[in-house]
Scaffold this active site. Sequence first.
Site, short mmCIF file in Angstrom:
data_model
loop_
_atom_site.label_atom_id
_atom_site.label_comp_id
_atom_site.label_asym_id
_atom_site.label_seq_id
_atom_site.Cartn_x
_atom_site.Cartn_y
_atom_site.Cartn_z
N ARG A 20 0.81 -1.22 0.00
CA ARG A 20 0.00 0.00 0.00
C ARG A 20 0.85 1.27 0.00
NH1 ARG A 20 -4.22 -1.10 4.76
NH2 ARG A 20 -2.65 -2.65 5.37
N ASP A 115 7.23 -1.13 11.59
CA ASP A 115 6.47 0.00 11.04
C ASP A 115 5.67 0.73 12.11
OD1 ASP A 115 4.55 -1.90 11.56
OD2 ASP A 115 3.56 -1.79 9.60
#
Length: 492
Positions: A20, A115
Amino acid sequence: MTETVRPTAVIVLAAGAGTRMKSATPKILHTLGGTSMIGHALNTARGVDPEHLVAVVRHQREKVTDHIQHHDGAVLIADQDQTPGTGRAVECGLEALAAAGAPAVSGTVVVTYGDVPLLSPELLGKLVAEHQSKGNAATVLSTELEDPSGYGRILRDGDQVTGIVEHKDATEAQRGIREINSGIYAFDAASLTEALAQVSTDNAQGEKYLTDVLGLVRAAGGRVSALVTEDRWQVEGANDRLQLQALAAELNRRTVTAAMRAGTTVIDPATTWIDPSVILEEDTTILPNTQLHGKTRISRDAVIGPDTTLTDVTVGEGAQVVRTHGSGAQIGAGGVVGPFAYLRPGTVLGETGKIGAFYETKNVQIGRGSKLSHLGYAGDAIIGEHTNIGCGNITANYDGEHKHRTVIGSHVRTSSNTVFVAPVEIGDGAYTGAGAVVRKDVPPGALALTVAPQRNSAGWVAAKRPGSKSAQAAEEAQQNTNDDARPTTDRK
């Protein structure tokens, strides 16, 4: 109260593709606050002082591994195999520890992600302390969200966690729960290893979920609880650029706020970006549209900006830097730089020195009180103290194949548009004339001139540009000159 023992291992999961993000760069290598997301995660993991730090990788393995090892060479790299899921990723991390010769893993194993860049060592340490003080088999870090869509929900029985259900597998009633799983855990190593061996891939995604471990260890009689944090930003991950920007803005807000609380005046926080690695002493002032990056250090009473970007620049006490782009430079106390200066690596400006408007510098040492005031270039040079470099001066340091050095002494005065053709040395107290091209060394106290007779070719414009505006103007000027020179006669 139980004394907190350092974790046996922190396992950072960094194997995802991050599609994404829509980038050729692996998601976890995207940066905020001057550091990659995985860099932030590794720094936080180091902050709890684990015996072992493991990163589990897969997507773009070589690029990710090179980055991790450059950031922290002591990180153990584990490769995730074909079996998908966070549970299998943790299992691969434990297997890598065993393969590296670590003894049978016991104690506390912490699992976090590459992340989740805003997670602090303090919160991760608090999770470890909570886990150990309660004698848990597993402890999950959770938070509550107004809109928990997409997140795994915490299932509770009083103060204990009975399980975690992923959003896509949850019932409508379970989707109404606001407490969500951050994916960050502290485990008892033995309980974790035993439970992972029992986790299957029988779910909607065909993955080996780490969340299934909680139900298994509870079924085996282990205690599972959650540490709830009110600071949701610390458990937020970034899956796309929009989420990354939101995290970057929040990190910057926290950094700028901390700087102001520590004694820095920030005129416009909305347009000021400061990396967490930057050091700001008390009574510094940051003007609008300023960016401070890397190992930049700003000393007391310095004023930076507006419209300034500094990376790895040291600024001395009381210095002023305005509308300047600089990297790898040092500015002495009381120095003045800008506007519109470009400081390249190796620039060292001495105390009370000046690099003025539209000046570029590189690999140059400028002594105390010396001034390079405007419109010039100084590269590969040494300039002494209290020297004044005139407007438009250039050190011609490159002969097309090699760089050469210019040495200019103290108390030198150079006139406008002087060019120093390196290698050349200018002695103390020397002068240069306007437009001088200095190709030979100049002794102390000497005047260097480049003298050529001026030649005027009369009538050139009329001959070469007939009918032009210039020719017309010249003709009119000549006529006026002739009229002024003609004698006058008195008339009665």
